[in-house]
Design an enzyme around this catalytic site. Structure first.
Site, PDB file in Angstrom:
ATOM      1  CB  CYS A 134      -0.900  -0.039   1.231  1.00  0.00           C
ATOM      2  SG  CYS A 134      -1.861   1.456   1.486  1.00  0.00           S
ATOM      3  CB  CYS A 137      -0.188   2.472   3.986  1.00  0.00           C
ATOM      4  SG  CYS A 137      -1.813   1.934   3.460  1.00  0.00           S
ATOM      5  CG  ASP A 138       3.502   1.024   4.484  1.00  0.00           C
ATOM      6  OD1 ASP A 138       2.939   1.614   5.422  1.00  0.00           O
ATOM      7  OD2 ASP A 138       3.408  -0.193   4.284  1.00  0.00           O
TER       8      ASP A 138
END
Ligand SMILES: Cc1cc2nc3c(=O)[nH]c(=O)nc-3n(C[C@H](O)[C@H](O)[C@H](O)COP(=O)(O)OP(=O)(O)OC[C@H]3O[C@@H](n4cnc5c(N)ncnc54)[C@H](O)[C@@H]3O)c2cc1C
Length: 308
Positions: A134, A137-138
């Site tokens: 993701c 997300c990261d």
């Protein structure tokens, strides 16, 4: 053991515990059935920087524990049982686990989704240590680094674009010789100065023990092997929703996600789908918890109509 509830929530991730909090706080007798441990994908999430209210970020495990205890404070209960079968048209609805059958006036699917892995040796051990699924997300952890993105669809293209604004170099590896992603991504990606492509290629091995240090890429046409040194690998080859329980009772879309009307409402009255398991444009903690709240709002309206 009590088996009748106003609301049964299948899955104890963020969507599930948000629904549990809202339901219990509204006075509904609420049960969360969770097959593993509270938090769902939060358990695999080292650090969350984009959930509002935590200016320094928060680790996934702690956030999960806090969501669970907040819902329990208002009387929601959790039982660690896997739901194996449902009768959603029954009145009340029946929720079967290996231990017993529960009766529920309303049911919330909060079973989430998992990223489709490459299936390579060492992949699981390197999750959160260079391997990610993701970019939204990261991605921020890869500022100034070299990252490889695998895939050629919309998710891979948008991940590569997002990463090109953060990372020093992005290498997109795709099995075909052109992107499957919609045209809108093509020219920004092809013109990005720090994005390179490896067409007709596959990542066939990962390097690194404690952290990812590189990947081995094979050209499917020539058979040529290339070792790429990188700090990050984002696998964007699709997701697998945990929707098998709904099969035959609710419509699933082409990707296997539970079809809703754009809100958590499914096609069966009193049955809701929240978070990553439903057809939704963004799968994040913040959207899952918003769904949980909305599902309870809709369930309260449904229950009030049943009673009147
Ligand atoms: C590595 C990683 C990093 C991420 N980073 C971020 C981030 O920084 N920010 C962000 O907003 N989002 C992030 N996400 C995404 C976020 O975690 C998900 O969007 C969110 O957890 C979805 O919540 P959910 O409640 O829909 O499902 P999930 O979190 O997937 O929870 C579903 C739960 O249902 C349970 N379950 C499934 N089937 C059954 C069954 N039959 N019976 C009982 N229980 C069942 C599962 O065990 C699981 O606990 C990340 C995800 C991953 C994997």
């Amino acid at each position: 053991m009590e088996n009748r509830f106003d609301m049964i929530i299948i899955g104890g991730g963020p969507g599930g515990y948000s629904a549990a909090l809202y339901a219990a706080r509204s006075g509904l007798k609420t049960l969360v059935l969770e097959k593993f441990s509270a938090g769902g994908q939060l358990g695999q999430t080292h650090w969350i920087d984009n959930y509002p209210g935590f200016p320094e970020g928060i680790d996934g495990f702690t956030l999960a524990q806090q969501m669970q205890s907040q819902a329990h404070r208002f009387g929601a209960e959790t039982r660690y049982e896997q739901v194996i079968r449902l009768e959603l048209q029954a009145q009340p609805k029946r929720v079967h686990t290996a231990k017993q059958t529960y009766l529920a006036k309303t049911v919330v699917f909060a079973t989430g989704a998992n990223a489709r892995p490459l299936g390579l040796a060492g992949e699981e051990a390197l999750i959160g240590r260079g391997v990610g699924y993701c970019a939204a997300c990261d991605g921020m952890f890869y500022k100034g680094k070299t990252v490889v993105v695998v895939g050629g669809g919309n998710t891979a293209a948008s991940d590569a674009l997002l990463l090109s604004r953060v990372a020093e170099k992005v290498i997109l590896v795709h099995r075909r010789d052109t992107l499957r992603a919609t045209k809108v991504y093509h020219s920004p990606l092809l013109n990005a100065p720090n994005v390179q492509f490896r067409w007709d290629s596959e990542v066939v091995a990962l390097q690194g023990q404690e952290r990812l240090t590189g990947v081995t890429v094979k050209n499917l046409k020539t058979g040529g092997i290339e070792e790429i040194s990188c700090q990050g690998l984002f696998v964007s080859i699709g997701r697998l929703p945990n929707s098998a329980l709904a099969e035959g009772q609710l419509t699933l879309d082409d990707g296997g996600y539970i079809q809703t009307d754009g809100t958590p409402q499914t096609e069966i009255a009193g049955v809701y789908a929240v978070g990553d398991v439903r057809n939704t444009p963004l799968r994040q903690v913040v959207t899952a918890v918003a769904d949980g709240a909305l599902a309870v709002h809709q369930a309260e309206f449904y229950l009030s109509q049943q009673e009147s």
